[in-house]
Design an enzyme around this catalytic site. Sequence first.
Site, mmCIF file in Angstrom:
data_model
loop_
_atom_site.group_PDB
_atom_site.id
_atom_site.type_symbol
_atom_site.label_atom_id
_atom_site.label_comp_id
_atom_site.label_asym_id
_atom_site.label_seq_id
_atom_site.Cartn_x
_atom_site.Cartn_y
_atom_site.Cartn_z
ATOM 1 N N ALA A 1 -75.258 -26.151 26.976
ATOM 2 C CA ALA A 1 -74.207 -27.103 26.639
ATOM 3 C C ALA A 1 -73.190 -27.236 27.782
ATOM 4 O O ALA A 1 -73.584 -27.450 28.926
ATOM 5 C CB ALA A 1 -73.552 -26.700 25.321
ATOM 6 N N SER A 2 -71.898 -27.060 27.491
ATOM 7 C CA SER A 2 -70.857 -27.390 28.470
ATOM 8 C C SER A 2 -70.730 -26.412 29.630
ATOM 9 O O SER A 2 -69.946 -26.668 30.552
ATOM 10 C CB SER A 2 -69.502 -27.521 27.764
ATOM 11 O OG SER A 2 -69.457 -28.706 27.003
ATOM 12 N N ILE A 3 -71.475 -25.314 29.600
ATOM 13 C CA ILE A 3 -71.521 -24.477 30.812
ATOM 14 C C ILE A 3 -72.132 -25.297 31.955
ATOM 15 O O ILE A 3 -71.931 -24.992 33.136
ATOM 16 C CB ILE A 3 -72.324 -23.185 30.558
ATOM 17 C CG1 ILE A 3 -71.632 -22.342 29.484
ATOM 18 C CG2 ILE A 3 -72.457 -22.347 31.823
ATOM 19 C CD1 ILE A 3 -72.398 -21.092 29.073
ATOM 20 N N SER A 4 -72.846 -26.367 31.604
ATOM 21 C CA SER A 4 -73.389 -27.285 32.614
ATOM 22 C C SER A 4 -72.283 -27.839 33.506
ATOM 23 O O SER A 4 -72.518 -28.135 34.688
ATOM 24 C CB SER A 4 -74.122 -28.445 31.934
ATOM 25 O OG SER A 4 -75.141 -27.971 31.077
ATOM 26 N N LYS A 5 -71.078 -27.987 32.967
ATOM 27 C CA LYS A 5 -69.955 -28.497 33.770
ATOM 28 C C LYS A 5 -69.655 -27.565 34.942
ATOM 29 O O LYS A 5 -69.356 -28.018 36.047
ATOM 30 C CB LYS A 5 -68.714 -28.662 32.890
ATOM 31 C CG LYS A 5 -68.827 -29.751 31.825
ATOM 32 C CD LYS A 5 -67.574 -29.818 30.969
ATOM 33 C CE LYS A 5 -67.621 -30.976 29.979
ATOM 34 N NZ LYS A 5 -68.621 -30.811 28.916
#
Length: 529
Positions: free
Chosen positions: A168-172
């Site tokens: 999820a937002s660890i992709s950022k």
Amino acid sequence: MYRLPSAVTTGARSPRDLAWGCGRRAAHYRARLPPLGPGWVGGLGLGLGLALGVKLAGGLRGAAPAPSPMAPDPEVLPQAETPPPSPSKEQPLAPWSSQTPTPPTSRLYARAIDSSRDLLHRIKDEVGAPGIVVGVSVDGKEIWSEGLGYADVENRVPCKPETVMRIASISKSLTMVALAKLWEAGKLDLDLPVQHYVPEFPEKEYEGEKVSVTTRLLISHLSGIRHYEKDMKKVKEEKAYKALKMMKEIESDQEKELKEKGGKSNERNDFAKAKIEQDEAKGRNSKPVKKKNDFEQGSQFLYSTFGYTLLAAIVEKASGYKFLDYMQKIFHDLDMLTTVQEENEPVIYNRARFYVYNKKRRLVNTPYVDNSYKWAGGGFLSTVGDLLKFGNAMLYGYQLGLFKNSNENLLPGYLKPETMVMIWTPVPNTEMSWDKEGKYAMAWGVVEKKQTYGSCRKQRHYASHTGGAVGASSVLLVLPEELDADSLYNKVPPRGIVVSIICNMQSVGLNSTALKIALEFDKDRSDVP
């Protein structure tokens, strides 16, 4: 052949017997054993002959001679003289032995592992998650990784360290590395309008005035671009309510201080309370009044995954590569070999299934989702092992500047120390939703070191990012070691604890769990020589 001695013949010794008074037969009699029969001499001769033959054969082969069958084995002592080793203590091998084992590092953290495993079981049971995977590294070395529950409930496939899930937002945080590399290479200016790199992106206006959207504002969610919520009225109401709540807390703290000093009268307190309650009711029920600076860029935090989709376009234009090609090069450099973009068609080994509870509180598979529209902001798959590598690479770069003077032979970090300091510096006017003590920096949430009172709670400095997607939750947390000039001797970066947790159930808050685990390992780490 040997004969068994007779047990029925007893009497006075004969002269022949006395001739053996100094030999084995005398010892036999002194032990009050039955007398040996006439075949004893022949048996002894046969035994000596066999022993001599074995000795000659061993000498020809260069081997050590075998001991006589009549002599005790020098390596095996009687139990009466050497008690058996206690089962609770391991007998170490001789110091010279090449087989001397060193205790696994994980044994040194056995208490932290047991405590953390118990905590994860509790969290898993509390939220009803099918499976959860955890990984922990200390000073750059992976100490513990384990899967609990199931990666695939239908087929009873257990979770394991190699299980691949949505991060999820660890992709950022991964996308931020691409932007940082381009910035270091001089190919990207963080403060130019995005139209400089993506002219197709239309210019924006707010209340009739043109506004400039920059890369820096997009990274820290200060550009004003919305998130998934389409109703901006609802967003503004929530923001107004949060602002009033914060004001109430601040005024309450001020009142307490003034009471301690005996400064305010009861009348003023009652008036302030009434005013706060009135303002709070206004914020909840009335329509928000438009102000010129409601969403003035850089002044208000509005978390947005869509903003990172625009950042992916900037990466493509600045690098000259397709976004995924550029990211795969970064993953290769960081040795993150199991981290890929999520696509439904490819066969991805060890990929988990994702789950949610329906209205009847029954576990069901999540619906089909196409995350290609948000690869940069929430569309990558990974394992806990790869996330640990990523966290340690960031920690290494962050601490490298401290160690340069004490160790000039260190390799450069993937990102420069000054770049990592910039990335992990909290940005004003931002929020960190998963820990109210911190602020958002550049694609990371950062909590700074703080202690208000003596012998009371001490807030540790750490950086983390959480993630929430359809059927998945995640966290990556980095707890740097508290270093000073005197503690750098004989040490190399990275120094600290990195924790990664991934789960195939959505809406599971994992940051506080990761922080507790990191602190448990930090306790045991202080006891390790």
